[in-house]
Design an enzyme around this catalytic site. Sequence first.
Site, PDB file in Angstrom:
ATOM      1  N   LYS A  33       0.851  -1.204   0.000  1.00 12.38           N
ATOM      2  CA  LYS A  33       0.000   0.000   0.000  1.00 12.38           C
ATOM      3  C   LYS A  33       0.882   1.249   0.000  1.00 12.38           C
ATOM      4  CE  LYS A  33      -2.391   1.640   3.749  1.00 12.38           C
ATOM      5  NZ  LYS A  33      -2.247   3.105   3.837  1.00 12.38           N
ATOM      6  N   ASP A  60      -3.323   4.270  -2.175  1.00 12.32           N
ATOM      7  CA  ASP A  60      -4.276   4.759  -1.160  1.00 12.32           C
ATOM      8  C   ASP A  60      -4.245   6.286  -1.131  1.00 12.32           C
ATOM      9  OD1 ASP A  60      -5.878   5.014   1.098  1.00 12.32           O
ATOM     10  OD2 ASP A  60      -4.287   4.448   2.504  1.00 12.32           O
ATOM     11  N   LEU A  61      -4.844   6.911  -2.171  1.00 16.63           N
ATOM     12  CA  LEU A  61      -4.819   8.382  -2.248  1.00 16.63           C
ATOM     13  C   LEU A  61      -6.182   8.995  -1.922  1.00 16.63           C
ATOM     14  CD1 LEU A  61      -2.447   8.944  -5.324  1.00 16.63           C
ATOM     15  CD2 LEU A  61      -1.893   8.894  -2.897  1.00 16.63           C
ATOM     16  N   LYS A  62      -7.178   8.159  -1.719  1.00 21.51           N
ATOM     17  CA  LYS A  62      -8.513   8.612  -1.255  1.00 21.51           C
ATOM     18  C   LYS A  62      -8.986   9.852  -2.007  1.00 21.51           C
ATOM     19  CE  LYS A  62      -7.758   6.982   3.518  1.00 21.51           C
ATOM     20  NZ  LYS A  62      -6.307   6.711   3.520  1.00 21.51           N
ATOM     21  N   PHE A  63      -9.195   9.706  -3.323  1.00 20.93           N
ATOM     22  CA  PHE A  63      -9.627  10.861  -4.130  1.00 20.93           C
ATOM     23  C   PHE A  63     -11.010  11.351  -3.689  1.00 20.93           C
ATOM     24  CE2 PHE A  63      -6.941   8.746  -7.592  1.00 20.93           C
ATOM     25  CZ  PHE A  63      -5.844   9.570  -7.355  1.00 20.93           C
ATOM     26  N   HIS A  64     -11.182  12.679  -3.639  1.00 16.96           N
ATOM     27  CA  HIS A  64     -12.468  13.293  -3.263  1.00 16.96           C
ATOM     28  C   HIS A  64     -12.500  14.675  -3.917  1.00 16.96           C
ATOM     29  CE1 HIS A  64     -15.437  14.348   0.261  1.00 16.96           C
ATOM     30  NE2 HIS A  64     -15.934  14.611  -0.934  1.00 16.96           N
ATOM     31  N   ASP A  65     -13.257  14.810  -5.014  1.00 14.50           N
ATOM     32  CA  ASP A  65     -13.287  16.069  -5.756  1.00 14.50           C
ATOM     33  C   ASP A  65     -14.511  16.019  -6.674  1.00 14.50           C
ATOM     34  OD1 ASP A  65     -12.395  18.472  -7.146  1.00 14.50           O
ATOM     35  OD2 ASP A  65     -10.368  17.971  -6.481  1.00 14.50           O
ATOM     36  N   ILE A  66     -14.621  16.965  -7.606  1.00 17.40           N
ATOM     37  CA  ILE A  66     -15.759  16.899  -8.528  1.00 17.40           C
ATOM     38  C   ILE A  66     -15.584  15.662  -9.424  1.00 17.40           C
ATOM     39  CG2 ILE A  66     -16.211  19.391  -8.503  1.00 17.40           C
ATOM     40  CD1 ILE A  66     -14.799  19.552 -11.235  1.00 17.40           C
ATOM     41  N   PRO A  67     -16.704  15.089  -9.912  1.00 16.61           N
ATOM     42  CA  PRO A  67     -16.629  13.823 -10.654  1.00 16.61           C
ATOM     43  C   PRO A  67     -15.591  13.813 -11.784  1.00 16.61           C
ATOM     44  CG  PRO A  67     -18.918  14.359 -10.201  1.00 16.61           C
ATOM     45  CD  PRO A  67     -18.110  15.534  -9.719  1.00 16.61           C
ATOM     46  N   ASN A  68     -15.543  14.889 -12.565  1.00 20.17           N
ATOM     47  CA  ASN A  68     -14.629  14.912 -13.712  1.00 20.17           C
ATOM     48  C   ASN A  68     -13.161  14.828 -13.264  1.00 20.17           C
ATOM     49  OD1 ASN A  68     -14.026  15.369 -16.563  1.00 20.17           O
ATOM     50  ND2 ASN A  68     -13.270  17.363 -15.885  1.00 20.17           N
ATOM     51  N   THR A  69     -12.833  15.557 -12.213  1.00 20.48           N
ATOM     52  CA  THR A  69     -11.449  15.564 -11.708  1.00 20.48           C
ATOM     53  C   THR A  69     -11.074  14.194 -11.137  1.00 20.48           C
ATOM     54  OG1 THR A  69     -11.624  17.908 -11.243  1.00 20.48           O
ATOM     55  CG2 THR A  69      -9.888  16.733 -10.084  1.00 20.48           C
ATOM     56  N   THR A 119     -11.634   6.429  10.346  1.00 18.44           N
ATOM     57  CA  THR A 119     -11.709   5.967  11.747  1.00 18.44           C
ATOM     58  C   THR A 119     -11.163   7.005  12.717  1.00 18.44           C
ATOM     59  OG1 THR A 119      -9.729   4.725  11.282  1.00 18.44           O
ATOM     60  CG2 THR A 119     -11.765   3.478  11.400  1.00 18.44           C
ATOM     61  N   ARG A 180      -3.405  -6.875  14.166  1.00 19.54           N
ATOM     62  CA  ARG A 180      -2.222  -7.216  14.954  1.00 19.54           C
ATOM     63  C   ARG A 180      -2.201  -8.718  15.227  1.00 19.54           C
ATOM     64  NH1 ARG A 180      -0.932  -3.186  13.375  1.00 19.54           N
ATOM     65  NH2 ARG A 180      -0.036  -1.349  14.353  1.00 19.54           N
ATOM     66  N   ARG A 210       3.260  -1.788  10.745  1.00 20.88           N
ATOM     67  CA  ARG A 210       4.393  -1.976  11.656  1.00 20.88           C
ATOM     68  C   ARG A 210       4.702  -3.413  12.088  1.00 20.88           C
ATOM     69  NH1 ARG A 210       2.183   3.036  14.929  1.00 20.88           N
ATOM     70  NH2 ARG A 210       0.346   2.129  13.926  1.00 20.88           N
TER      71      ARG A 210
END
Length: 230
Positions: A33, A60-69, A119, A180, A210
């Site tokens: 990851k 794991d960049l968690k994109f969150h923007d307007i749909p086109n972007t 979380t 763990r 870890r």
Amino acid sequence: MNDPKIIVALDYADANSARDLVEKLDPTLCRLKVGKELFTSAGPQFVESLVRSNFGVFLDLKFHDIPNTVAKACTAASNLGIWMLNVHASGGVEMMQAAKQAVDSSKEKPLLIAVTVLTSMNQQTLHQIGIQTDLTKHVLNLATLTHQAGLDGVVCSALEAPLLRNQFDKNFCLVTPGIRPANANQDDQSRVVTPTDALRNGSSYLVIGRPITQATDPLKALEAIHIECS
Ligand code: C5P
């Protein structure tokens, strides 16, 4: 087909430190990851080098923007040859559908999953941003929208996995951190689950950092968890 369940979190500040660890690991036993810190410092070339070394990579960049972007970012990410990427479900159905369409139009078609509620958030921090719904209900609602948008799964706690597994079929991936092995240090994770229990709870893939990256012998630690999971 070889489908390792363990995803090793490369939480490193730069490519050299990450590479030192990666050289000790075996791509038939784990995936990797890459998150915002390492991606921002080491860039797409580093991700491509991991892919060339035969590792499945979860970007794991968690994109969150307007749909086109978000769609365009998903196309660019897919072109790196990665195995999995993610967006925020809070971006809405239209954004997730645009992301899915972009991924499906790519050559490699990586798995696309969504983050429901981080979380690090709790009921109080949800209230602060104007969401009055009970946190678990909000997680379920966002997971349902993710499923309806045709995505492949969600990131969730292994403790939430039974609830979500109950709602969605086995092909809907549940990717769970906070894992763990029975006698390992908990570090800063407060609600941890062993690899065996996480899989029993319905997790599809386990994100582990870890306990492997800080082990004296990372390959030995990986092999031990792999055996525990088999
Ligand atoms: O070292 P450790 O096993 O705790 O690393 C877990 C990885 O999973 C880290 O990259 C962490 O940011 C990520 N993560 C998490 N809890 C979440 C979501 C992601 O620990 N809820």
